[in-house]
Write an enzyme that holds these catalytic residues in place. Structure first.
Site, PDB file in Angstrom:
ATOM      1  N   SER A  75       0.827  -1.208   0.000  1.00  0.00           N
ATOM      2  CA  SER A  75       0.000   0.000   0.000  1.00  0.00           C
ATOM      3  C   SER A  75       0.867   1.266   0.000  1.00  0.00           C
ATOM      4  O   SER A  75       1.999   1.268   0.480  1.00  0.00           O
ATOM      5  CB  SER A  75      -0.906   0.017   1.232  1.00  0.00           C
ATOM      6  OG  SER A  75      -1.702  -1.138   1.292  1.00  0.00           O
TER       7      SER A  75
HETATM    8  N1  SAH Z   1      -1.147  -3.881   3.462  1.00  0.00           N
HETATM    9  C1  SAH Z   1      -0.609  -4.726   2.421  1.00  0.00           C
HETATM   10  C2  SAH Z   1      -1.524  -4.628   1.227  1.00  0.00           C
HETATM   11  C3  SAH Z   1      -1.364  -5.710   0.243  1.00  0.00           C
HETATM   12  S1  SAH Z   1      -2.497  -5.580  -1.111  1.00  0.00           S
HETATM   13  C4  SAH Z   1       0.771  -4.224   2.072  1.00  0.00           C
HETATM   14  O1  SAH Z   1       1.015  -3.025   2.238  1.00  0.00           O
HETATM   15  O2  SAH Z   1       1.602  -4.991   1.610  1.00  0.00           O
HETATM   16  C5  SAH Z   1      -3.929  -6.332  -0.435  1.00  0.00           C
HETATM   17  C6  SAH Z   1      -3.804  -7.775  -0.083  1.00  0.00           C
HETATM   18  O3  SAH Z   1      -5.120  -8.270   0.181  1.00  0.00           O
HETATM   19  C7  SAH Z   1      -3.234  -8.682  -1.169  1.00  0.00           C
HETATM   20  O4  SAH Z   1      -2.121  -9.352  -0.672  1.00  0.00           O
HETATM   21  C8  SAH Z   1      -4.374  -9.652  -1.472  1.00  0.00           C
HETATM   22  O5  SAH Z   1      -3.954 -10.968  -1.772  1.00  0.00           O
HETATM   23  C9  SAH Z   1      -5.171  -9.612  -0.175  1.00  0.00           C
HETATM   24  N2  SAH Z   1      -6.558 -10.020  -0.281  1.00  0.00           N
HETATM   25  C10 SAH Z   1      -7.452  -9.805  -1.301  1.00  0.00           C
HETATM   26  N3  SAH Z   1      -8.644 -10.349  -1.019  1.00  0.00           N
HETATM   27  C11 SAH Z   1      -8.515 -10.933   0.207  1.00  0.00           C
HETATM   28  C12 SAH Z   1      -9.390 -11.685   1.036  1.00  0.00           C
HETATM   29  N4  SAH Z   1     -10.654 -11.954   0.671  1.00  0.00           N
HETATM   30  N5  SAH Z   1      -8.917 -12.136   2.215  1.00  0.00           N
HETATM   31  C13 SAH Z   1      -7.645 -11.898   2.613  1.00  0.00           C
HETATM   32  N6  SAH Z   1      -6.771 -11.194   1.872  1.00  0.00           N
HETATM   33  C14 SAH Z   1      -7.196 -10.722   0.679  1.00  0.00           C
END
Ligand code: SAH
Length: 226
Positions: A75
């Site tokens: 993010s």
């Molecule tokens: N805060 C993290 C954001 C990663 S992007 C960072 O800064 O690295 C968002 C993440 O949500 C992705 O890794 C994706 O795989 C996950 N995601 C999407 N749908 C999801 C769900 N239903 N349950 C759990 N994780 C999910």
């Protein structure tokens, strides 16, 4: 600089990943309206470069989302700060926080330093495992991980004082509101092609909704990918 443990000192970085570079990022966050010292101090010390591929190191402290593989992104720092700040504005202290979308684990690290206990859910096994390794390097030990679909929260660990999601569902999953403690706060993007960031505060009689602006996150998908 006061680091939470010696591992933070060991991973503080050099040049484009140095403390000075992180300080500059924090200055930009202040310019963009982040004013909670707890958030700013935490973002000053968490080495974001540790959560990215080496090839991306030099861009670690740009205020942008960056690829972390598997079609996902770390993010944008400003968004992490904005969401965390909104959670901390609550009068309820954050003992237990649920994070949906562990991804790289960067937001998890920030939460780990601000809450007593972090429960972090991710649906892509490879990302969950990699984040767990990265966070153990930083000797952050108050985090529990789960490979599961965040639409359902983490019922066994509920209720939570705070819930944060880095993935955007088409509509608010009611289950997340159910798992929020009265007085607790939930912050997440909602929407598909156009997403808005929402804050929800649960009171004894109702849920108060606040729109925090337009954002761009990855979609919240169903099921897990092992
Ligand atoms: N805060 C993290 C954001 C990663 S992007 C960072 O800064 O690295 C968002 C993440 O949500 C992705 O890794 C994706 O795989 C996950 N995601 C999407 N749908 C999801 C769900 N239903 N349950 C759990 N994780 C999910």
């Amino acid at each position: 600089m006061q680091y939470p443990n010696p591992a933070f000192e060991a991973y503080q970085g050099l040049g484009m990943t140095s403390q000075r570079t992180r300080n500059r990022l924090v200055e930009r966050l202040i310019e963009k309206g982040i004013n909670d010292d707890r958030v700013l101090d935490t973002m000053r010390i968490v080495p974001r470069h540790l959560f990215l591929d080496e090839a991306m190191s030099s861009r670690s402290y740009e205020d942008t989302a960056l690829p972390i593989g598997y079609g996902q992104t770390i993010s944008q720092p400003w968004v992490v700060a904005k969401m965390t700040q909104w959670l901390l504005e609550s009068s309820t202290p954050i003992k237990k926080v649920l994070e949906i979308g562990t991804g790289s684990g960067y937001q998890t690290a920030i939460l780990s330093l601000l809450a007593d206990k972090v429960y972090s859910v991710e649906r892509i096994q490879a990302l969950s495992e990699r984040a767990e390794i990265t966070l153990s390097k930083l000797e952050l030990e108050n985090i529990q991980f789960s490979l599961s679909d965040g639409h359902w929260g983490w019922p066994d660990k509920a209720p939570f004082d705070a819930i944060i999601s880095a993935a955007s569902p088409a509509e608010l999953p009611q289950e997340l509101i159910n798992q929020l403690r009265v007085g607790g706060r939930l912050v997440m993007p909602i929407g598909e092609s156009r997403q808005l960031l929402y804050g929800f505060e649960k009171t004894p009689s109702k849920v108060i909704e606040t729109c925090l602006g337009e954002v761009m996150f990855v979609p919240m998908k169903s099921g897990v990918e092992a």
